[in-house]
Design an enzyme around this catalytic site. Structure first.
Site: not given
Ligand code: CMX
Length: 479
Positions: A312, A413, A367, A282, A358
């Site tokens: 996000h 979140d 947070r 964002s 994250h």
């Molecule tokens: N549950 C399961 N798998 C997860 C995970 C979770 N909470 N977080 C990361 N992973 C997975 C990723 O999907 C990725 O899988 P692939 O290799 O199959 O693509 C792998 O672990 C590596 O990811 P990462 O490098 O640890 O995390 P990213 O930087 O790619 O993504 C985020 C970060 C936040 C999008 C991810 O941790 C996620 O999807 N979390 C759940 C959604 C969430 O809570 N989002 C809110 C974030 C805060 C905000 O912006 O408001």
């Protein structure tokens, strides 16, 4: 002060006579308020920013001239394919995110912000508009300065009739974030920046119009958010903004909540959800779109569309839906074993655990901790809070064993929805709109700074896979 007058006179011309009278009353109240709160020696935010920004622009110019050719990092091919994680290529003055420690706003941690920012009388939570001041200037405002800013924002809160009609015409099942983005885009009709640009204003003046648009926009966001909330979930009616109330209190009251602890929650919520460095979707989108000199309205609307994504900002809604499904499935059995099984079921179904992980953080999000402390203070025995706490004990171990996520700890979140549930704001699909109001407080300061220091249009380089292959061949043949 002139901003208040110009907003006011404009609204007089465009409304029917009853509304004109109400507007006149409101604007006069606000004018008197702003006057009352800012003494002769206290500068307004705009005056203070105008005073400090020339030196900042000069500092950046000199820094670029002296060190512009210094290498600050390297880029790996996997980063180009990996969401550009960790690549240094953005400038963001308001905050820096440390993987271990979390966010610092102008050098201050969340507990420091909670201690140091001005508060409303009788409140222990920081005022989000004081954070806006800090993000823009790097300075903590005085109580009088922040009161004048609260009054200024309240004075700018009226939304144009076409935006009211537009919101009333939208289907109730259109997601609140889509409605939010549509309404913010439609405010473009009021953009002082767009009008000044069309009239050929000098570059030196850009920041001043961007500042006015940003404050107008901030002033209107609580009304828009509340209008969406009340249209979709209640009777569609909202009360008017209180010229004597601070930003968080006005948001709470417009939503229909008078509870003093809920008002405090809104102040905390808006403060901690505001800014999180420039690279998140964002913030980056708002900055990117703004770099084309799109108005703050169009820039923020673009950022809100990014915030609406489930990875996000919408994760706060996803968390609640996931929790409710858990509650339904386990039928009151909140044992660690049952929760662990539910977590594995989620992961084995190829889904993410919402609220965990994250892109930058590698520890529990501060947070999350701030919200946990709020819950411990106000409702330690609330069933959903206890459930979230048990998940916190179990999920990091499960995610570590799963072995994919680089950060098994909870993010912001994971906790926010439960706090809102406690006070009766139970409509989870609205939660990201609240995040959006907060995010505006974090991203608009950078937009103003960008215009003041003449930041260029953003345009990184991209290659096709074929072209990357050629590049890699060339580089590897040299080694
Ligand atoms: N549950 C399961 N798998 C997860 C995970 C979770 N909470 N977080 C990361 N992973 C997975 C990723 O999907 C990725 O899988 P692939 O290799 O199959 O693509 C792998 O672990 C590596 O990811 P990462 O490098 O640890 O995390 P990213 O930087 O790619 O993504 C985020 C970060 C936040 C999008 C991810 O941790 C996620 O999807 N979390 C759940 C959604 C969430 O809570 N989002 C809110 C974030 C805060 C905000 O912006 O408001």
């Amino acid at each position: 002060m002139s901003a208040i007058l110009s907003t006011t006179s404009k609204s007089f011309l465009s409304r029917n006579s009853t509304r004109q009278c109400q507007n006149m009353q409101k604007a006069l109240f606000a004018l008197l308020n702003a006057r009352h709160y800012s003494s002769a020696t206290e500068q307004t935010l705009k005056e203070r920013f105008a005073e400090i920004i020339p030196a900042k622009a000069e500092e950046i110019k000199k820094f670029k001239k002296e060190h512009g050719k210094t290498v600050i990092g390297e880029v790996l091919l996997e980063q180009a394919y990996g969401g550009m994680r960790g690549i240094k290529g953005l400038v963001w003055e308001g905050s820096v995110l440390d993987p271990e420690e979390g966010i610092r706003f102008r050098g201050r941690t969340i507990p420091e912000i909670q201690r140091e920012l001005p508060k409303a009388e009788g409140s222990t939570e920081p005022l989000p508009e004081a954070l806006f001041w800090l993000l823009l200037t790097g300075e903590i405002p005085t109580d009088a300065q922040v009161k004048a800013l609260s009054a200024d924002l309240a004075a700018r809160s009226e939304i144009p009739e076409h935006v009211v009609q537009l919101l009333d015409s939208l289907p109730k099942d259109l997601h609140p974030m889509a409605q939010f983005s549509i309404a913010v885009t439609a405010l473009e009709s009021d953009s002082k920046f767009a009008k000044a640009y069309a009239q050929g204003v000098s570059k030196k003046e850009y920041w001043s119009y961007t500042f006015e648009d940003s404050l107008d926009l901030l002033g209107k966001l609580p009304v828009i958010a509340s209008k969406i909330y009340r249209n979709v979930f209640k009777d569609g009616k909202i009360t008017s903004t209180d010229p004597n109330a601070d930003y968080g209190k006005n948001l709470a009251q417009l939503l229909g909540y008078e509870n003093k602890d809920f008002i405090d929650l809104m102040r905390l919520y808006l403060t901690i959800h505001s800014d999180h460095e420039g690279g998140n979707v964002s913030a980056h989108t708002t900055h990117l779109v703004g770099s084309a000199l799109s108005s703050p309205y169009l820039s923020l609307a673009a950022g809100l569309n990014g915030l609406a994504g489930p990875l996000h900002g919408r994760a706060n809604q996803e968390v609640l839906e996931w929790l409710f499904k858990l509650r339904e499935e386990v039928k009151g059995d909140y044992s660690k074993e049952t929760i662990e099984k539910y977590l594995w079921d989620t992961l084995n179904a190829g889904r993410v655990v919402p609220g965990y992980g994250h892109a930058v953080l590698r520890k529990t999000d501060p947070r999350y901790t701030a919200q946990r402390e709020f819950a411990l203070k106000h409702f330690p025995d609330y069933e959903l809070f206890k459930l979230v706490s048990t998940i916190y004990e179990v999920a990091p171990g499960v995610l570590t064993k799963h072995g994919k996520t680089k950060n098994p700890w909870p993010n912001v979140d994971s906790h926010s929805g439960v706090l809102l549930q406690y006070y009766g704001l139970t409509e989870a699909s609205f939660y990201t709109v609240l995040f959006g109001v907060a995010r505006a407080i974090g991203v608009l300061p950078q937009l103003i700074i960008d215009r003041a220091v003449g930041a260029p249009i953003e345009r990184p380089k991209s290659f096709s896979t074929e072209k990357y292959k050629e590049l890699i061949k060339k580089i590897e043949s040299k080694n």
